[in-house]
Scaffold this active site. Structure first.
Site, short mmCIF file in Angstrom:
data_model
loop_
_atom_site.label_atom_id
_atom_site.label_comp_id
_atom_site.label_asym_id
_atom_site.label_seq_id
_atom_site.Cartn_x
_atom_site.Cartn_y
_atom_site.Cartn_z
N THR A 97 -4.25 -8.12 -1.78
CA THR A 97 -5.70 -8.20 -1.57
C THR A 97 -5.97 -7.73 -0.15
O THR A 97 -5.56 -8.40 0.81
CB THR A 97 -6.21 -9.65 -1.75
N LYS A 172 -12.22 -7.78 -6.34
CA LYS A 172 -11.40 -8.93 -5.92
C LYS A 172 -12.12 -9.77 -4.87
O LYS A 172 -12.10 -11.01 -4.91
CB LYS A 172 -10.06 -8.41 -5.38
N LYS A 247 -8.54 -15.44 4.64
CA LYS A 247 -8.47 -13.97 4.82
C LYS A 247 -9.42 -13.26 3.84
O LYS A 247 -10.20 -12.39 4.23
CB LYS A 247 -7.03 -13.49 4.57
P1 NAD Z 1 3.29 -14.28 0.54
O1 NAD Z 1 3.00 -14.47 1.98
O2 NAD Z 1 3.96 -15.37 -0.23
O3 NAD Z 1 4.17 -12.95 0.32
C1 NAD Z 1 4.06 -11.80 1.08
C2 NAD Z 1 5.46 -11.26 1.32
O4 NAD Z 1 5.38 -10.03 2.04
C3 NAD Z 1 6.33 -12.19 2.16
O5 NAD Z 1 7.54 -12.49 1.46
C4 NAD Z 1 6.60 -11.40 3.44
O6 NAD Z 1 7.89 -11.63 3.98
C5 NAD Z 1 6.47 -9.98 2.92
N1 NAD Z 1 6.19 -8.99 3.97
C6 NAD Z 1 5.28 -9.04 4.98
N2 NAD Z 1 5.32 -7.88 5.69
C7 NAD Z 1 6.26 -7.11 5.12
C8 NAD Z 1 6.76 -5.81 5.39
N3 NAD Z 1 6.29 -5.08 6.42
N4 NAD Z 1 7.72 -5.31 4.58
C9 NAD Z 1 8.20 -6.05 3.54
N5 NAD Z 1 7.77 -7.28 3.23
C10 NAD Z 1 6.82 -7.81 4.01
O7 NAD Z 1 1.89 -13.89 -0.13
P2 NAD Z 1 1.51 -13.94 -1.68
O8 NAD Z 1 0.95 -15.28 -2.00
O9 NAD Z 1 2.65 -13.40 -2.49
O10 NAD Z 1 0.29 -12.91 -1.69
C11 NAD Z 1 0.48 -11.50 -1.60
C12 NAD Z 1 -0.87 -10.83 -1.75
O11 NAD Z 1 -1.44 -11.19 -3.02
C13 NAD Z 1 -1.90 -11.25 -0.70
O12 NAD Z 1 -2.68 -10.14 -0.33
C14 NAD Z 1 -2.71 -12.31 -1.42
O13 NAD Z 1 -4.04 -12.40 -0.87
C15 NAD Z 1 -2.70 -11.79 -2.82
N6 NAD Z 1 -2.87 -12.80 -3.88
C16 NAD Z 1 -2.20 -13.99 -3.83
C17 NAD Z 1 -2.40 -14.92 -4.85
C18 NAD Z 1 -1.69 -16.25 -4.84
O14 NAD Z 1 -2.05 -17.14 -5.64
N7 NAD Z 1 -0.69 -16.46 -3.98
C19 NAD Z 1 -3.27 -14.64 -5.91
C20 NAD Z 1 -3.91 -13.40 -5.95
C21 NAD Z 1 -3.70 -12.48 -4.92
#
Ligand code: NAD
Length: 304
Positions: A97, A172, A247
């Site tokens: 997102t 979104k 965010k």
């Molecule tokens: P998270 O923080 O659990 O996972 C993100 C991952 O990205 C982490 O493991 C981190 O180490 C990795 N990362 C960061 N920078 C990096 C890089 N340069 N190279 C490689 N890996 C890198 O977040 P999440 O909950 O999995 O969410 C991910 C996205 O999905 C976000 O944008 C969030 O807003 C969206 N989202 C989350 C949910 C939810 O319920 N968690 C639902 C819908 C959308």
């Protein structure tokens, strides 16, 4: 079988990648966190030691990263994956997102390099990611979506073409503003019910069958008990972290300011989630709004 690079194996990315493996695709993962790579390997995936190594030879490159800056860092510029895979025909899908502006800029950079790119953010949370029942809201070309469809279908149940580049992120940001407001409203309802001496299970039963019903209540109840799978039963372990909701709300307020859309409840929800984060709860699930509100006085939050 499609060769897929999956960058970002966090709360969402890891189970999404696992569903791609289950569907028979070859998935090479990359994340900054070694434990995430170990978990992907344990699920049967291959791992790489850089985004470039993960993306080498991939037909489809999926990113699932925290915010726009992370997606830019991985995809854009001379060291990014767009430059590395220019002209190869690889399809880029960003399911993070992020802000609409970055989504559009990256799609344009990809197009200039001869690559198709979709913004395909998701709804459904970690539960939906694990069950393979996510909703994908897709911005980009119809041809790109046609190519992506079998891969998205391995991770989600509902795939909607929202429009051109950035349209998925636009959808979104609106969805999550609605979600934040509804979560706060349900939480406030339970706080008031508690003060009125109404049993929580009765409150749940009645509102679930009344016009206050919504997903924040019946799918993700912020008080422990009525919805066993909800984070409220696990001390509000995320789930969807309050920091990520904040965010998304800020993205919504930026978009509202840029377009002149009047969103007073969105602005108020942003301020409340900022207070939740400032209270040290940023890492908790966003349904932590309930105990946050319950622990404060009316003077602190309404009259102050
Ligand atoms: P998270 O923080 O659990 O996972 C993100 C991952 O990205 C982490 O493991 C981190 O180490 C990795 N990362 C960061 N920078 C990096 C890089 N340069 N190279 C490689 N890996 C890198 O977040 P999440 O909950 O999995 O969410 C991910 C996205 O999905 C976000 O944008 C969030 O807003 C969206 N989202 C989350 C949910 C939810 O319920 N968690 C639902 C819908 C959308």
């Amino acid at each position: 079988m499609t060769r897929i690079a999956f960058i970002g194996l966090g709360n969402m990315g890891l189970p999404m990648a696992a569903n791609l493996l289950k569907a028979g695709h070859a998935v090479t993962g990359y994340d900054l966190v070694p434990a995430a790579l170990d978990a992907h390997r344990a699920a049967g995936g291959a791992v790489a030691d850089s985004p470039r190594a993960a993306a080498a030879g991939a037909d489809i490159i999926i990113t699932m990263l925290p915010a726009g800056a992370h997606v830019r860092a991985v995809l854009a510029g001379p060291d990014g994956l767009i430059a590395a895979r220019a002209g190869t025909g690889a399809l880029l899908i960003d399911s993070s997102t992020i802000d609409v502006e970055t989504a559009r800029a990256l799609a344009a950079e990809a197009a200039a390099a001869g690559l198709d790119m979709l913004d395909a953010p998701v709804s459904g949370g970690v539960g939906g990611a694990t069950a393979g029942t996510l909703t994908f809201m897709v911005g980009g070309s119809a041809a790109g979506l046609k190519r992506a469809h079998p891969v998205l279908a391995a991770m989600g149940r509902s795939i909607v073409h929202a429009g051109g580049p950035g349209a998925g992120q636009s959808a979104k940001v609106c969805n999550n503003m609605i979600l934040a407001v509804s979560m706060l409203a349900v939480s406030e309802g339970f706080v008031l019910a508690d003060k009125l001496g109404l049993a929580r299970e009765k409150m749940f039963e009645i509102v679930a069958a009344s016009t206050g019903q919504c997903w924040s209540l019946t799918g993700y109840c912020p008080v422990p008990g009525p919805v066993p799978a909800a984070p409220s039963n696990r001390d509000y372990a995320a789930g969807f972290a309050a920091a990520l909701m904040l965010k998304d709300l800020k993205l919504g307020q930026d978009a509202a300011a840029a377009t002149g859309a009047p969103t007073p409840l969105g602005a108020h929800a942003t301020a409340l989630y900022q207070r939740i984060a400032d209270a040290g709860l940023a890492g908790k699930d966003f349904s932590v709004a309930f105990p946050f509100l319950a622990a404060r006085t009316r003077a602190e939050l309404v009259e102050g």
